[in-house]
Design a protein around this motif. Sequence first.
Motif, mmCIF file in Angstrom:
data_model
loop_
_atom_site.group_PDB
_atom_site.id
_atom_site.type_symbol
_atom_site.label_atom_id
_atom_site.label_comp_id
_atom_site.label_asym_id
_atom_site.label_seq_id
_atom_site.Cartn_x
_atom_site.Cartn_y
_atom_site.Cartn_z
ATOM 1 N N GLU A 116 0.835 -1.206 0.000
ATOM 2 C CA GLU A 116 0.000 0.000 0.000
ATOM 3 C C GLU A 116 0.870 1.257 0.000
ATOM 4 O OE1 GLU A 116 -3.650 2.126 2.501
ATOM 5 O OE2 GLU A 116 -2.669 0.336 3.311
ATOM 6 N N LEU A 117 1.896 1.267 0.841
ATOM 7 C CA LEU A 117 2.793 2.418 0.898
ATOM 8 C C LEU A 117 3.534 2.625 -0.427
ATOM 9 C CD1 LEU A 117 4.281 1.931 4.486
ATOM 10 C CD2 LEU A 117 2.785 3.789 3.747
ATOM 11 N N MET A 118 3.734 1.515 -1.152
ATOM 12 C CA MET A 118 4.414 1.584 -2.439
ATOM 13 C C MET A 118 3.461 1.867 -3.601
ATOM 14 S SD MET A 118 6.974 -1.667 -1.763
ATOM 15 C CE MET A 118 7.800 -1.653 -3.342
ATOM 16 N N GLY A 119 2.145 1.974 -3.267
ATOM 17 C CA GLY A 119 1.157 2.291 -4.295
ATOM 18 C C GLY A 119 0.642 1.103 -5.078
ATOM 19 N N GLU A 120 1.016 -0.115 -4.685
ATOM 20 C CA GLU A 120 0.534 -1.322 -5.365
ATOM 21 C C GLU A 120 -0.681 -1.862 -4.593
ATOM 22 O OE1 GLU A 120 3.496 -4.093 -6.848
ATOM 23 O OE2 GLU A 120 5.082 -2.675 -6.290
ATOM 24 N N ASN A 121 -1.807 -1.215 -4.807
ATOM 25 C CA ASN A 121 -2.983 -1.441 -3.963
ATOM 26 C C ASN A 121 -3.658 -2.801 -4.166
ATOM 27 O OD1 ASN A 121 -2.936 1.160 -2.618
ATOM 28 N ND2 ASN A 121 -3.520 2.036 -4.584
ATOM 29 N N GLU A 122 -3.611 -3.346 -5.367
ATOM 30 C CA GLU A 122 -4.222 -4.659 -5.604
ATOM 31 C C GLU A 122 -3.479 -5.752 -4.820
ATOM 32 O OE1 GLU A 122 -4.747 -5.577 -9.704
ATOM 33 O OE2 GLU A 122 -5.953 -3.787 -10.115
#
Length: 316
Positions: A116-122
């Motif tokens: 999530e922090l890295m923006g990879e939400n899936e």
Amino acid sequence: MNKFKAFVIVLILISFKGFACLNGDTKVLKNGVQVYIDFRGLVPHGHNFFTKEFPELIIELDKLYKKTNDIDYLSDKGYLLIVQGKYQEALKLYLDIEKIKPNRYSTASNLGTLYELMGENEKAYQWIEKSIEINPKSHKGSEWLHLRILEAKVKKIENVTGEFLINESFGKDAFPKTDLSKKELEKLAQSIYYQVNERISFIKPKDKIISVLLFELGNAVKIIGENENATRIYNLAKEYGFQDELINRRLTSYFQGKVYNIKKENQEKNKGGIVNYLNQIETIWIVLSIIGGILLIGLIVIYFQRKNLKKILKIR
């Protein structure tokens, strides 16, 4: 890090608990060292990390893992790497841990947070979902909200609402309303607090989802009756970018109530002052009447004494 230094850190952290505001949740690593302590109550401040000791602490955790082969030490090292913002290093570590010992809750949870922090939400959604399957009561039973947050991110909902995130609406009136019981409301407030407090530890203003969650937390806290804390949370929501005019109405309703209470207190004081003033006048009047009566009696006595004296003088 030697045992003496670890003892000093623990001692310092314990001393912080002496302050009224710093006696909330803590996180204790496998080696017994606390890495943060929170403010108490429902106003989110984020975790108070003691990052200065992290580099030395990581070295100690590595040594303890090599000595004991206990995977918890390695997992704790990964957590410290996340806090330091070393996401790629932490990611590699947790993926290695998953290969060594699969299906651990902390691995799934931390991988979800990392992605999530890295923006990879899936990917984040998949790992948080897995962590809930392993431990449904994790993070004080608030991970259902974590999934809703990730769902909003995956679907790229621009104008996400509080109702979507928390499955509850507090209405559009100046004072929030709910059909939830007090117990249900307090449980919801705790879940929102937990998720928001985690996020603001890593994410600075502005953030749409955090701002909405803060607004809804403010509504819940206001209904619970903590008006001053609700005001603090509303202002924090505005700091994170919440712009709906409703927040100003709810802030205004608090200050109007505050002004009303002050006026009422002043009226009571004034009323009491008038009563006291009248009582004082009445007391003074009684005292003057008594003094006047005494003087009158004295004058009458003097009058008759002089009259009797004149009669005596005439007889002589």
